[in-house]
Design a protein around this motif. Sequence first.
Motif, PDB file in Angstrom:
ATOM      1  N   VAL A 140       0.837  -1.199   0.000  1.00 39.35           N
ATOM      2  CA  VAL A 140       0.000   0.000   0.000  1.00 39.35           C
ATOM      3  C   VAL A 140       0.871   1.249   0.000  1.00 39.35           C
ATOM      4  O   VAL A 140       0.652   2.177  -0.771  1.00 39.35           O
ATOM      5  N   SER A 141       1.887   1.268   0.892  1.00 30.84           N
ATOM      6  CA  SER A 141       2.830   2.383   0.981  1.00 30.84           C
ATOM      7  C   SER A 141       4.102   1.844   1.642  1.00 30.84           C
ATOM      8  O   SER A 141       4.128   0.684   2.052  1.00 30.84           O
ATOM      9  N   PRO A 142       5.163   2.659   1.775  1.00 34.59           N
ATOM     10  CA  PRO A 142       6.393   2.131   2.374  1.00 34.59           C
ATOM     11  C   PRO A 142       6.208   1.503   3.766  1.00 34.59           C
ATOM     12  O   PRO A 142       6.949   0.620   4.148  1.00 34.59           O
ATOM     13  N   HIS A 143       5.218   1.943   4.526  1.00 37.34           N
ATOM     14  CA  HIS A 143       5.013   1.392   5.870  1.00 37.34           C
ATOM     15  C   HIS A 143       3.716   0.599   6.029  1.00 37.34           C
ATOM     16  O   HIS A 143       3.471   0.052   7.100  1.00 37.34           O
ATOM     17  N   TRP A 144       2.874   0.526   5.010  1.00 37.14           N
ATOM     18  CA  TRP A 144       1.578  -0.131   5.143  1.00 37.14           C
ATOM     19  C   TRP A 144       1.385  -1.225   4.087  1.00 37.14           C
ATOM     20  O   TRP A 144       1.691  -1.029   2.919  1.00 37.14           O
ATOM     21  N   ASN A 145       0.872  -2.371   4.526  1.00 38.73           N
ATOM     22  CA  ASN A 145       0.459  -3.458   3.638  1.00 38.73           C
ATOM     23  C   ASN A 145      -0.961  -3.876   3.996  1.00 38.73           C
ATOM     24  O   ASN A 145      -1.423  -3.664   5.126  1.00 38.73           O
ATOM     25  N   LEU A 146      -1.626  -4.515   3.056  1.00 35.30           N
ATOM     26  CA  LEU A 146      -2.922  -5.148   3.294  1.00 35.30           C
ATOM     27  C   LEU A 146      -2.726  -6.645   3.103  1.00 35.30           C
ATOM     28  O   LEU A 146      -2.161  -7.076   2.097  1.00 35.30           O
ATOM     29  N   GLU A 147      -3.166  -7.441   4.077  1.00 32.81           N
ATOM     30  CA  GLU A 147      -2.939  -8.890   4.038  1.00 32.81           C
ATOM     31  C   GLU A 147      -4.256  -9.656   3.974  1.00 32.81           C
ATOM     32  O   GLU A 147      -5.188  -9.367   4.720  1.00 32.81           O
ATOM     33  N   LEU A 148      -4.317 -10.636   3.083  1.00 28.15           N
ATOM     34  CA  LEU A 148      -5.407 -11.613   3.034  1.00 28.15           C
ATOM     35  C   LEU A 148      -4.825 -12.939   3.480  1.00 28.15           C
ATOM     36  O   LEU A 148      -3.750 -13.336   3.011  1.00 28.15           O
ATOM     37  N   SER A 149      -5.527 -13.652   4.382  1.00 24.80           N
ATOM     38  CA  SER A 149      -4.991 -14.908   4.899  1.00 24.80           C
ATOM     39  C   SER A 149      -6.103 -15.903   5.182  1.00 24.80           C
ATOM     40  O   SER A 149      -7.244 -15.532   5.455  1.00 24.80           O
ATOM     41  N   ALA A 150      -5.746 -17.176   5.103  1.00 21.18           N
ATOM     42  CA  ALA A 150      -6.673 -18.259   5.429  1.00 21.18           C
ATOM     43  C   ALA A 150      -5.865 -19.435   5.953  1.00 21.18           C
ATOM     44  O   ALA A 150      -4.725 -19.655   5.538  1.00 21.18           O
ATOM     45  N   GLY A 151      -6.469 -20.191   6.871  1.00 18.20           N
ATOM     46  CA  GLY A 151      -5.783 -21.354   7.420  1.00 18.20           C
ATOM     47  C   GLY A 151      -6.779 -22.346   7.979  1.00 18.20           C
ATOM     48  O   GLY A 151      -7.918 -22.010   8.286  1.00 18.20           O
ATOM     49  N   ALA A 152      -6.332 -23.594   8.078  1.00 15.58           N
ATOM     50  CA  ALA A 152      -7.175 -24.659   8.624  1.00 15.58           C
ATOM     51  C   ALA A 152      -6.288 -25.638   9.374  1.00 15.58           C
ATOM     52  O   ALA A 152      -5.084 -25.745   9.119  1.00 15.58           O
ATOM     53  N   GLY A 153      -6.906 -26.358  10.302  1.00 13.27           N
ATOM     54  CA  GLY A 153      -6.143 -27.328  11.076  1.00 13.27           C
ATOM     55  C   GLY A 153      -7.040 -28.132  11.987  1.00 13.27           C
ATOM     56  O   GLY A 153      -8.261 -28.171  11.821  1.00 13.27           O
ATOM     57  N   LEU A 154      -6.417 -28.760  12.983  1.00 15.23           N
ATOM     58  CA  LEU A 154      -7.120 -29.568  13.971  1.00 15.23           C
ATOM     59  C   LEU A 154      -6.906 -28.977  15.351  1.00 15.23           C
ATOM     60  O   LEU A 154      -5.809 -28.518  15.668  1.00 15.23           O
ATOM     61  N   VAL A 155      -7.959 -28.983  16.174  1.00 14.27           N
ATOM     62  CA  VAL A 155      -7.832 -28.587  17.574  1.00 14.27           C
ATOM     63  C   VAL A 155      -8.400 -29.678  18.469  1.00 14.27           C
ATOM     64  O   VAL A 155      -9.331 -30.391  18.093  1.00 14.27           O
ATOM     65  N   ALA A 171     -25.320 -30.064  34.450  1.00 10.33           N
ATOM     66  CA  ALA A 171     -24.060 -29.789  33.749  1.00 10.33           C
ATOM     67  C   ALA A 171     -23.342 -31.097  33.463  1.00 10.33           C
ATOM     68  O   ALA A 171     -23.360 -32.030  34.272  1.00 10.33           O
ATOM     69  N   SER A 172     -22.696 -31.184  32.308  1.00  7.53           N
ATOM     70  CA  SER A 172     -22.075 -32.448  31.892  1.00  7.53           C
ATOM     71  C   SER A 172     -20.675 -32.605  32.460  1.00  7.53           C
ATOM     72  O   SER A 172     -20.043 -31.658  32.900  1.00  7.53           O
ATOM     73  N   ALA A 173     -20.185 -33.845  32.404  1.00  6.90           N
ATOM     74  CA  ALA A 173     -18.809 -34.135  32.787  1.00  6.90           C
ATOM     75  C   ALA A 173     -17.868 -33.620  31.694  1.00  6.90           C
ATOM     76  O   ALA A 173     -18.296 -33.346  30.582  1.00  6.90           O
ATOM     77  N   ARG A 174     -16.587 -33.534  32.039  1.00  3.45           N
ATOM     78  CA  ARG A 174     -15.605 -33.064  31.057  1.00  3.45           C
ATOM     79  C   ARG A 174     -15.482 -34.045  29.911  1.00  3.45           C
ATOM     80  O   ARG A 174     -15.480 -35.244  30.097  1.00  3.45           O
ATOM     81  N   ARG A 175     -15.388 -33.504  28.703  1.00  2.14           N
ATOM     82  CA  ARG A 175     -15.245 -34.319  27.497  1.00  2.14           C
ATOM     83  C   ARG A 175     -14.097 -33.774  26.657  1.00  2.14           C
ATOM     84  O   ARG A 175     -13.696 -32.625  26.817  1.00  2.14           O
ATOM     85  N   THR A 176     -13.632 -34.600  25.747  1.00  2.18           N
ATOM     86  CA  THR A 176     -12.593 -34.191  24.808  1.00  2.18           C
ATOM     87  C   THR A 176     -13.042 -34.523  23.404  1.00  2.18           C
ATOM     88  O   THR A 176     -13.618 -35.582  23.164  1.00  2.18           O
ATOM     89  N   LYS A 177     -12.801 -33.582  22.485  1.00  2.00           N
ATOM     90  CA  LYS A 177     -13.188 -33.778  21.094  1.00  2.00           C
ATOM     91  C   LYS A 177     -12.109 -33.167  20.205  1.00  2.00           C
ATOM     92  O   LYS A 177     -11.592 -32.096  20.496  1.00  2.00           O
ATOM     93  N   VAL A 178     -11.756 -33.857  19.127  1.00  2.00           N
ATOM     94  CA  VAL A 178     -10.831 -33.319  18.137  1.00  2.00           C
ATOM     95  C   VAL A 178     -11.662 -32.858  16.942  1.00  2.00           C
ATOM     96  O   VAL A 178     -12.462 -33.620  16.408  1.00  2.00           O
ATOM     97  N   LEU A 179     -11.465 -31.580  16.563  1.00  2.00           N
ATOM     98  CA  LEU A 179     -12.279 -30.983  15.508  1.00  2.00           C
ATOM     99  C   LEU A 179     -11.417 -30.389  14.403  1.00  2.00           C
ATOM    100  O   LEU A 179     -10.421 -29.717  14.688  1.00  2.00           O
ATOM    101  N   PRO A 180     -11.797 -30.591  13.144  1.00  5.14           N
ATOM    102  CA  PRO A 180     -11.178 -29.812  12.070  1.00  5.14           C
ATOM    103  C   PRO A 180     -11.864 -28.446  12.016  1.00  5.14           C
ATOM    104  O   PRO A 180     -13.092 -28.379  12.013  1.00  5.14           O
ATOM    105  N   ILE A 181     -11.081 -27.385  12.049  1.00  6.14           N
ATOM    106  CA  ILE A 181     -11.675 -26.042  12.056  1.00  6.14           C
ATOM    107  C   ILE A 181     -10.846 -25.085  11.196  1.00  6.14           C
ATOM    108  O   ILE A 181      -9.656 -25.320  10.960  1.00  6.14           O
TER     109      ILE A 181
END
Length: 197
Positions: A140-155, A171-181
């Motif tokens: 954009v200028s010597p000190h400014w940029n515009l960034e487009l970004s995308a990412g995906a993974g597992l949590v 209230a439920s007990a603690r659970r664990t889940k792996v999700l693609p996000i």
Amino acid sequence: MNKKILLSLLLVAGCWLGASAQQVAVKTNLLYWATTTPNVGVEFALSKHSTLSMTANYNPWTLGSDNRIQHWFLRPEYRYWVTEKYTRLYFGVHAIGGKCEVGGFRLPFIGDRIMRGLATNYYKGSFVGGGLSIGYQFYVSPHWNLELSAGAGLVRLNYHTEPIDGSQASASARRTKVLPIPTELGVSFVYLFNSRK
């Protein structure tokens, strides 16, 4: 309180690093601001083609009487720039971790398929994961940029649910889940402290 201290330290670190010989950038993601999530990132050059960044995001809000999207997370990332740092196309690898309390609404398009009962329960817990990203920075200028970004993974989400009506007995007990996000979606303003590439 700890989150405010962390965000302040990130800003101070960005200003301090800006005075050094390495090129440093500070950025903010406009799409996160559109979801009422204040955010800031600091990125510094490791070499001509690589940078290391850290972004912090924090959302303390309850929308309406019971719709919560409260969360905070940190996202460190290594980026490899195809032409030169802070210029055009990059590929990245990142980690992500934080805490969340969300619920009281249905997710658009996917409804209850990933998190059952999101409309009637709060999901409270922590998450950690990683992923890959791609992005492009426009000059954009010597000190400014515009960034487009995308990412995906597992949590890996470690959580429990609580009914919105406040009945703690169910209230439920603690659970664990792996999700693609999606781990990143951004339109960011980037300020470069040192205009030399």
